[in-house]
Design an enzyme around this catalytic site. Structure first.
Site, PDB file in Angstrom:
ATOM      1  N   SER A 160     -24.387   1.559  -4.050  1.00 60.19           N
ATOM      2  CA  SER A 160     -23.780   0.719  -3.018  1.00 60.19           C
ATOM      3  C   SER A 160     -24.772   0.132  -2.023  1.00 60.19           C
ATOM      4  O   SER A 160     -25.673  -0.624  -2.378  1.00 60.19           O
ATOM      5  CB  SER A 160     -22.694   1.536  -2.313  1.00 60.19           C
ATOM      6  OG  SER A 160     -21.853   0.702  -1.552  1.00 60.19           O
TER       7      SER A 160
ATOM      8  N   ASP B 184     -13.419  -0.022  -9.701  1.00 61.53           N
ATOM      9  CA  ASP B 184     -14.211  -0.803  -8.745  1.00 61.53           C
ATOM     10  C   ASP B 184     -14.314  -2.239  -9.257  1.00 61.53           C
ATOM     11  O   ASP B 184     -15.291  -2.625  -9.910  1.00 61.53           O
ATOM     12  CB  ASP B 184     -15.598  -0.185  -8.591  1.00 61.53           C
ATOM     13  CG  ASP B 184     -16.432  -0.893  -7.513  1.00 61.53           C
ATOM     14  OD1 ASP B 184     -15.892  -1.796  -6.846  1.00 61.53           O
ATOM     15  OD2 ASP B 184     -17.607  -0.533  -7.360  1.00 61.53           O
TER      16      ASP B 184
ATOM     17  N   HIS C  16     -15.128   3.079  -6.347  1.00 58.16           N
ATOM     18  CA  HIS C  16     -16.470   2.583  -6.021  1.00 58.16           C
ATOM     19  C   HIS C  16     -17.499   3.713  -6.010  1.00 58.16           C
ATOM     20  O   HIS C  16     -18.561   3.600  -6.636  1.00 58.16           O
ATOM     21  CB  HIS C  16     -16.426   1.873  -4.661  1.00 58.16           C
ATOM     22  CG  HIS C  16     -17.746   1.341  -4.219  1.00 58.16           C
ATOM     23  ND1 HIS C  16     -18.474   0.433  -4.967  1.00 58.16           N
ATOM     24  CD2 HIS C  16     -18.487   1.587  -3.103  1.00 58.16           C
ATOM     25  CE1 HIS C  16     -19.599   0.140  -4.332  1.00 58.16           C
ATOM     26  NE2 HIS C  16     -19.627   0.827  -3.198  1.00 58.16           N
TER      27      HIS C  16
END
Length: 264
Positions: free
Chosen positions: A165, A216, A243
């Site tokens: 991320s 995601d 995610h």
């Protein structure tokens, strides 16, 4: 009176049997698990110690060097017969927006990789965990230079870089500017992949495992679309994961991670 005493005796005997049964039911599996663990492949090895360390890192901005404190956690292969084992690989763990290096400790990743013989470093990026906010510049090259300075400071030569991320702000520029310092790359739905063109990705020769969660549909699919231009990549989609797929399905993530590391 005799009947009352006999009934009380039977009740106490019944409670004793029930209590003993419950103790055996709950304690026996734990005893067996301990015995299996003690007699498994790790027998004769000390558990890897996870160290918490802080370094003073020289960060250059506008040609003016300055010292900054960077916090990280490190795990090393366990000792065997009192001697330290030489690490098989080096692994550098970055983290997402809502996390820090402690995430990898709690997930068991630091200890797992150490048990597999790898030296593993998990860093608190600037402004997260125990690392204060640092003025390292706002362009991609500045963040790549920061990561390079960190690698040099802790003695990581050519690590496999794991980047979920938000940490893509650091890892993607590093992949572009310093990919010769990476043995492998494991992006987990990172940000910033759209800052570079397909042609730029195609020049990178670093072996890459692209990881994302099936649920995601934002960053996961967007990063896949860009990262698939890397010529030496494989894709691992974790079913029914969001995610932060490594948190939803840690066992599946760890298996994919270890499988990827065996390729080196």
């Amino acid at each position: 009176m005799q009947t009352c005493s006999f009934n009380r005796f039977r009740l106490l005997a019944f409670l004793f049997v029930v209590g003993t049964t419950l103790m055996v039911y709950y304690l026996l599996p734990r005893i067996l698990l301990h015995n299996v663990t003690s007699s498994g492949p790790s027998q004769g090895l000390n558990m890897a110690n996870i160290k918490q360390l802080t370094i003073n890192l020289t960060v250059e901005k506008n040609q003016k060097p300055g010292l900054s404190e960077i916090f990280y956690r490190e795990s090393l292969p366990p000792e065997k017969d009192g001697e330290s084992l030489k690490p098989n690989l080096e692994v550098l763990l970055l983290h997402g927006q809502a996390f820090n290096s402690k995430t990898w400790e709690g997930l068991g990743t630091l200890n797992l990789l150490a048990q597999q013989g790898h030296r593993t470093v998990a860093v608190d990026l600037p402004g997260f965990g125990n690392t204060p906010h640092l003025e390292i510049g706002k362009v991609d090259k500045d963040r790549a230079d920061f990561l390079l300075a960190f690698l040099n400071a802790v003695g990581l030569q050519t690590p496999v870089l794991v980047s979920p991320s938000m940490s893509g702000h650091f890892s993607i520029p590093f992949l572009m500017f310093q990919n010769q310092r990476l043995k492998g790359f494991i992006p987990i739905a990172p940000v910033g992949t759209n800052h570079y063109s397909a042609k730029q990705y195609q020049k990178i020769q670093t072996p890459t495992l692209i990881v994302f969660g099936e649920l995601d549909t934002n960053l996961g699919l967007q990063s896949l679309k860009n990262l698939k231009h890397l010529p030496h990549h494989t894709v691992f989609k974790i079913p029914a994961a969001r995610h932060a797929c490594y948190l939803d399905e840690p066992d599946k993530f760890h298996k994919a991670l270890l499988d990827f590391l065996t390729k080196f």
